[in-house]
Scaffold this motif. Structure first.
Motif, PDB file in Angstrom:
ATOM      1  N   ASN A  25      -0.436   4.065  -1.681  1.00 52.26           N
ATOM      2  CA  ASN A  25      -0.740   4.738  -0.423  1.00 52.26           C
ATOM      3  C   ASN A  25       0.291   4.425   0.630  1.00 52.26           C
ATOM      4  O   ASN A  25      -0.018   4.345   1.804  1.00 52.26           O
ATOM      5  CB  ASN A  25      -2.110   4.267   0.074  1.00 52.26           C
ATOM      6  CG  ASN A  25      -3.184   4.695  -0.876  1.00 52.26           C
ATOM      7  OD1 ASN A  25      -3.181   5.799  -1.354  1.00 52.26           O
ATOM      8  ND2 ASN A  25      -4.092   3.797  -1.169  1.00 52.26           N
ATOM      9  N   VAL A  26       1.524   4.263   0.197  1.00 52.62           N
ATOM     10  CA  VAL A  26       2.551   3.755   1.100  1.00 52.62           C
ATOM     11  C   VAL A  26       2.719   4.633   2.325  1.00 52.62           C
ATOM     12  O   VAL A  26       2.862   4.148   3.434  1.00 52.62           O
ATOM     13  CB  VAL A  26       3.883   3.641   0.327  1.00 52.62           C
ATOM     14  CG1 VAL A  26       5.053   3.718   1.246  1.00 52.62           C
ATOM     15  CG2 VAL A  26       3.937   2.339  -0.415  1.00 52.62           C
ATOM     16  N   LYS A  27       2.662   5.946   2.111  1.00 53.07           N
ATOM     17  CA  LYS A  27       2.939   6.799   3.267  1.00 53.07           C
ATOM     18  C   LYS A  27       1.737   6.909   4.179  1.00 53.07           C
ATOM     19  O   LYS A  27       1.857   7.284   5.333  1.00 53.07           O
ATOM     20  CB  LYS A  27       3.323   8.197   2.769  1.00 53.07           C
ATOM     21  CG  LYS A  27       4.628   8.228   1.995  1.00 53.07           C
ATOM     22  CD  LYS A  27       5.758   8.526   2.926  1.00 53.07           C
ATOM     23  CE  LYS A  27       7.133   8.518   2.336  1.00 53.07           C
ATOM     24  NZ  LYS A  27       7.358   8.445   0.961  1.00 53.07           N
ATOM     25  N   ARG A  28       0.568   6.629   3.652  1.00 54.27           N
ATOM     26  CA  ARG A  28      -0.630   7.025   4.403  1.00 54.27           C
ATOM     27  C   ARG A  28      -1.257   5.901   5.200  1.00 54.27           C
ATOM     28  O   ARG A  28      -1.958   6.136   6.146  1.00 54.27           O
ATOM     29  CB  ARG A  28      -1.692   7.525   3.421  1.00 54.27           C
ATOM     30  CG  ARG A  28      -1.390   8.853   2.811  1.00 54.27           C
ATOM     31  CD  ARG A  28      -2.661   9.360   2.189  1.00 54.27           C
ATOM     32  NE  ARG A  28      -2.931   8.607   0.968  1.00 54.27           N
ATOM     33  CZ  ARG A  28      -2.639   9.041  -0.234  1.00 54.27           C
ATOM     34  NH1 ARG A  28      -2.054  10.193  -0.403  1.00 54.27           N
ATOM     35  NH2 ARG A  28      -2.920   8.307  -1.296  1.00 54.27           N
ATOM     36  N   LEU A  29      -1.020   4.655   4.725  1.00 52.94           N
ATOM     37  CA  LEU A  29      -1.886   3.609   5.255  1.00 52.94           C
ATOM     38  C   LEU A  29      -1.532   3.233   6.679  1.00 52.94           C
ATOM     39  O   LEU A  29      -0.375   3.172   7.076  1.00 52.94           O
ATOM     40  CB  LEU A  29      -1.782   2.355   4.384  1.00 52.94           C
ATOM     41  CG  LEU A  29      -2.624   2.366   3.126  1.00 52.94           C
ATOM     42  CD1 LEU A  29      -2.400   1.075   2.383  1.00 52.94           C
ATOM     43  CD2 LEU A  29      -4.086   2.497   3.484  1.00 52.94           C
ATOM     44  N   ASN A  30      -2.575   2.929   7.406  1.00 54.73           N
ATOM     45  CA  ASN A  30      -2.462   2.359   8.733  1.00 54.73           C
ATOM     46  C   ASN A  30      -1.935   0.930   8.587  1.00 54.73           C
ATOM     47  O   ASN A  30      -2.269   0.233   7.641  1.00 54.73           O
ATOM     48  CB  ASN A  30      -3.889   2.350   9.300  1.00 54.73           C
ATOM     49  CG  ASN A  30      -3.913   1.914  10.713  1.00 54.73           C
ATOM     50  OD1 ASN A  30      -2.996   1.286  11.184  1.00 54.73           O
ATOM     51  ND2 ASN A  30      -5.001   2.266  11.373  1.00 54.73           N
ATOM     52  N   HIS A  31      -1.109   0.486   9.531  1.00 56.48           N
ATOM     53  CA  HIS A  31      -0.552  -0.863   9.424  1.00 56.48           C
ATOM     54  C   HIS A  31      -1.623  -1.936   9.401  1.00 56.48           C
ATOM     55  O   HIS A  31      -1.484  -2.945   8.712  1.00 56.48           O
ATOM     56  CB  HIS A  31       0.410  -1.126  10.592  1.00 56.48           C
ATOM     57  CG  HIS A  31       1.715  -0.434  10.409  1.00 56.48           C
ATOM     58  ND1 HIS A  31       2.815  -0.691  11.173  1.00 56.48           N
ATOM     59  CD2 HIS A  31       2.110   0.513   9.535  1.00 56.48           C
ATOM     60  CE1 HIS A  31       3.826   0.057  10.787  1.00 56.48           C
ATOM     61  NE2 HIS A  31       3.422   0.809   9.805  1.00 56.48           N
ATOM     62  N   THR A  34      -3.078  -2.198   5.940  1.00 54.50           N
ATOM     63  CA  THR A  34      -2.160  -2.843   5.008  1.00 54.50           C
ATOM     64  C   THR A  34      -2.163  -4.344   5.206  1.00 54.50           C
ATOM     65  O   THR A  34      -2.226  -5.109   4.242  1.00 54.50           O
ATOM     66  CB  THR A  34      -0.737  -2.329   5.225  1.00 54.50           C
ATOM     67  OG1 THR A  34      -0.762  -0.932   5.326  1.00 54.50           O
ATOM     68  CG2 THR A  34       0.162  -2.756   4.102  1.00 54.50           C
ATOM     69  N   SER A  35      -2.102  -4.775   6.481  1.00 51.19           N
ATOM     70  CA  SER A  35      -2.045  -6.216   6.701  1.00 51.19           C
ATOM     71  C   SER A  35      -3.299  -6.870   6.161  1.00 51.19           C
ATOM     72  O   SER A  35      -3.231  -7.913   5.508  1.00 51.19           O
ATOM     73  CB  SER A  35      -1.956  -6.537   8.190  1.00 51.19           C
ATOM     74  OG  SER A  35      -1.398  -5.502   8.887  1.00 51.19           O
TER      75      SER A  35
END
Lengths: 637, 168, 105
Positions: A25-31, A34-35
């Motif tokens: 989901n690299v393009k989609r995820l909220n930072h 991800t953290s």
């Protein structure tokens, strides 16, 4: 409660799942998501590792081995490999280091990489790296370790070249990967030889058969394995990739090139301690290479002006010390130094990252100075790190380094002397770095000084935690001479018990040890005082670019021209050979062959086309000839 | 005695076959072919295939050769203005046929076991016996042959039509 | 009189072979399409005589039945072949086979 087998399998599983989720989901995820996912997965692994450690502690000391077989992977002929994990004190210590320090570096990265557009990609790579590193230390056979070995090399490549738009960074990443691979070749041959002679690649089976293999073969095997360690842990001659690897973001340098990946070589030798103990010649080699690297890198570090390069050469030098310890047969000291080094080196790198971040990207220490009042937390934690690495009691580095020095003195006074020289140089260049960065007049550019600010909490909290660890981390290995019970040694001794039978053990009297300790600390303080007087009292600043240097200074500043040497001897000839091969074999040989096939088809069809005359008489002739030919063939059979 | 008849008929057949190939006028070729067919019919009689001999004469000599003659007369091909093949090609033709001959000789050379003989009284050539075999064992091919003749007839009629130019 | 005179089977095989070869010779030798047709008929007849000879040798009527079929096929073939020939003659005014080479590449 949950079974221990499941928990052990969960330790590498969490980072793997974190990687998969973020990567897809690299393009989609909220930072934020991800953290949370990335840091959370490492946190879970860390908690599980703590649980496993506690579990091991409640087992009786001789019996602290857990083996878990996940599944049969390869079964051909008489070679079979399973995906299995081995948890014993050694791997448990490494698990704690990897997941613990890794977790704090993940938290740090959320602050440091905050504005980067490749944020998600970065965390996916970090998680993948932790996964492979965990495989490396948890593997129960050489194959699983090798998977982890290669995997961390891959992640190192991905992370060094993270800012891939810069071609120089890509070259640095290539260099790291290729040098690693050169080492891996030796390691692979060593592993194959192990299989040939011991009939298996499971650690426990190989070690039980180790005494029956003849010494010459064992020496060859261990030297080959050490070649792999040379590549992965940046020893001479395969060390030049590590300073160039500073092209990656600072958290990468902290995690991979200080605390974890480069210690894989140390882990490997510690794991194979029995094999090395049975081949004294290779132990000597390890010791000599480690000592040479420690000295060599320390001399280079004195003259470097990039904050991260100094730390990189320092890492190479400290790794040399670790290998020195291993080469002396004192495997516990090596592992101890791995642990303390992880704490203070990660701390130093993260602190350097904080400084760079505060100065909007400045990395040259000639353009820093007087940052003490602007970055108080960074300053204090950096002090802890520098004191630890210099070996000032009671900080962590003192205990581990002193143990190595004591063992060196037991072995050979000259070795001890050279190791002491390396340690003194270490304290000198570290304090040089420290004073030039934080003390004295402010030399930074106005632009940097306008934006200077203490780093956010996500950066300073990990710094503080690591600083605490650097202070108290040494207490796990207080030697008896100072009244402690060396808990770490006791914990690890079952792992190294078999090899200790083959290694000579000396013992120093307590008086000798006190004298050695006191002497080294005294000289270290002298070096610190020298650095202070030169860089603070006299305010000496290293020469700027373009100024002439003395020839000795220039030699050291240019890293003894080793890179240029490699370029001339190895890289350029290889390029020439490959372009020659390309011109000859590729263009004249293979291209012609492939094109030739096409041309043959065209040619044959052009000729065959002429058969179609259209005249019936001709066809009848051909028919008759055909019949004749068929009948003749029939007769010949 | 039969042997002499055999030799005579064979000689006649081969000679007229050669004349079919080498005669200059197509009509002469047709006539020589008719002689060949008659001699072969004589062979059939020797072999006790009387019914077949009669059918052979009726169908071949009576129908097929007449058809040939019709076409030759229709197209007025009686003249001997035919171009000949080049000498090289004629030479090649003779050589090929000769090769074929040698091949067949080679075949027969190794098969000297055929000492057995034919001829003699036998009933299989009689119409009744032949009919029984044909309509019992070979009924299906017989019926299909009728279809074949139908197809040939239709084909010949269509192919032979003159295309009238269509009025626009 | 008794037909007890026997003829060896090889003689018939030779005869058929010779007639067949003469047929091939004719096909290769002549340029007139009609003569070529006739030589093909010659070849078919050679096969016929062989069939009948073996039928008599083996006392098997199947040989003669097969000759029937061959004759039927030959008749059909001649009919269609000559029809085609007539059509070609109408187009090219000649029966020379060397002129019929429209399917050249």
């Amino acid at each position: 409660m949950v079974s221990i087998d499941l928990l052990v399998s969960l330790v590498p599983l969490f980072p793997l799942l974190g990687f998969v989720y973020v990567a897809f989901n690299v393009k989609r995820l909220n930072h934020v998501v991800t953290s949370v996912v990335a840091c959370g997965s490492i946190l879970f692994s860390f908690l599980t590792s703590i649980y496993i450690f506690a579990f091991l502690l409640q087992l009786p000391a001789e019996n602290r081995t857990i083996t878990i077989e996940l599944f049969d992977w390869i079964k051909t002929g008489n070679f079979s490999a399973t995906l299995s994990f081995l948890i014993d004190p050694l791997s448990s210590v490494f698990l704690l280091i990897i997941t613990g320090v890794g977790f704090f570096i993940h938290v740090y990265s959320t602050g440091y990489m905050h504005d980067d557009e490749g944020y998600n990609r970065f965390f996916s790579y970090l998680n993948l790296f932790v996964f492979f590193m965990l495989l490396l230390v948890m593997g129960a056979n050489y194959l699983v370790m090798f998977i982890g070995w290669e995997g961390v090399g891959l992640c190192s490549y991905l992370l060094i070249g993270f800012w891939f738009k810069n071609q120089d960074y890509n070259k640095a990443a290539n260099k790291a990967f290729i040098m690693n691979r050169i080492g891996d070749l030796g390691m692979l041959i060593g592993m194959i030889l192990i299989f040939v002679h011991a009939g298996s690649i499971q650690y426990l089976e190989v070690f039980s058969k180790a005494t029956s293999i003849d010494t010459g073969t064992l020496t060859l095997i261990t030297i080959l394995l050490f070649v792999g360690a040379m590549g992965k842990s940046a020893q001479i001659p395969l060390y030049t990739w590590l300073p160039d690897a500073m092209a990656g973001p600072t958290p990468v340098s902290a995690l991979i090139h200080a605390a974890t990946m480069v210690t894989a070589g140390v882990y490997m030798i510690a794991r194979n301690n029995l094999l090395y103990a049975l081949s004294p010649a290779s132990l000597e080699l390890v010791m000599i290479v480690g000592l040479a690297t420690a000295l060599f890198a320390a001399t280079i570090a004195i003259a470097q002006n990039d904050i991260k390069k100094v730390l990189a050469y320092s890492t190479v030098s400290q790794l040399g010390l670790m290998f020195l310890a291993l080469g002396l047969g004192s495997f516990t000291s090596g592992v101890f130094h791995v642990a303390t080094h992880a704490f203070f080196k990660a701390l130093l790198f993260l602190g350097a990252g904080s400084v760079i971040h505060a100065l909007s990207g400045e990395q040259d220490i000639r353009k820093m100075g007087g940052l003490k009042k602007y970055l108080p937390v960074t300053y204090l934690t950096f002090v802890a790190g520098v004191l630890a690495i210099s070996g000032i009691p009671p900080f962590a580095g003192f205990f581990s380094k002193d143990e190595i020095l004591a063992k060196a003195f037991e072995h050979n006074a000259i070795v001890w002397f050279l190791a002491v020289i390396a340690s003194l140089m270490t304290s000198f260049y570290m304090f040089r770095l420290f004073f030039l960065t934080f003390h004295g007049k402010t030399r930074a550019s106005d632009h940097a000084m306008q934006h200077i600010h203490e780093s956010p909490r996500s950066i300073t909290v990990p710094l503080m935690v690591l600083a605490v660890l650097s202070v108290i981390g040494g207490f796990m290995g207080i030697p008896e001479v100072l009244g402690g019970s060396h808990a770490l040694n006791n914990f690890l001794s079952p792992v190294f018990a078999a090899s200790q039978l083959h290694v000579e053990a000396h013992h120093l009297s307590h008086t000798t040890e006190y004298i050695l300790m006191g002497g080294v600390v005294a000289f270290t303080l002298v070096m610190i005082g020298l650095a202070y007087s030169r860089y603070v009292s006299q305010g000496h600043v290293p020469a700027a670019e373009g100024e002439t240097l003395t020839s000795a200074h220039r030699l050291v500043y240019n890293k003894y021209y080793v890179d240029e040497l490699y370029q001339a001897i190895i890289v350029n000839p290889l390029y020439k050979i490959s372009s020659a091969l390309d011109a000859v074999i590729e263009k004249l040989g293979i291209d012609k062959l492939v094109n030739g096939v096409g041309e043959i088809v065209v040619f044959v069809s052009r000729e065959a086309r002429l058969l179609q005359q259209g005249s019936i008489g001709y066809y009848i002739f051909v028919m008759v000839f055909g019949v004749i030919a068929l009948l003749v063939l029939n007769f010949i059979k | 005695m039969t042997l002499y008849i055999f030799y005579f008929l064979s000689f006649l057949a081969v000679l007229s076959a050669l004349m079919v190939v080498f005669s200059k006028s197509p009509v002469h070729s047709v006539l020589y072919l008719v002689i060949t067919l008659f001699s072969l019919a004589g062979h059939y009689v020797i072999l006790n295939a009387q019914f077949l001999a009669v059918v052979h004469v009726i169908v071949y000599a009576g129908a097929i050769m007449v058809l040939f003659l019709y076409v030759i007369m229709l197209l007025n091909l009686n003249q001997e203005n035919e171009q000949h093949k080049t000498n090289l090609l004629k030479f090649a033709a003779v050589i090929s046929a000769g090769l074929f001959m040698i091949l067949l000789i080679g075949t027969f050379k190794g098969t000297e076991v055929f000492a057995n003989v034919v001829g003699g009284q036998s009933e299989i050539g009689m119409v009744k016996n032949l009919g029984l075999v044909m309509f019992r064992d070979f009924l299906l091919p017989f019926e299909i042959t009728s279809l074949l003749l139908l197809a040939a007839m239709v084909g010949a009629v269509i192919l032979g039509k003159i295309d009238k130019p269509k009025k626009a | 009189m008794t037909n007890t005179q026997y003829i060896p089977i090889d003689y018939y095989i030779w005869l058929a072979a010779i007639l067949f070869t003469i047929g091939i010779l004719g096909v290769l030798y002549r340029r007139n399409a009609i003569v070529i047709f006739m030589c093909i008929e010659l070849m078919l007849n050679a096969v016929n005589i062989l069939m009948v000879a073996f039928s008599s040798y083996r006392q098997d009527a199947a040989g003669q039945v097969f000759v029937f079929f061959i004759m039927a096929v030959a008749a059909a073939e001649v009919a269609v072949g000559l029809a085609i020939l007539v059509m070609m003659y109408r187009n090219t005014q000649s029966t020379d086979i060397n002129i019929l080479n429209r399917i050249k590449w």
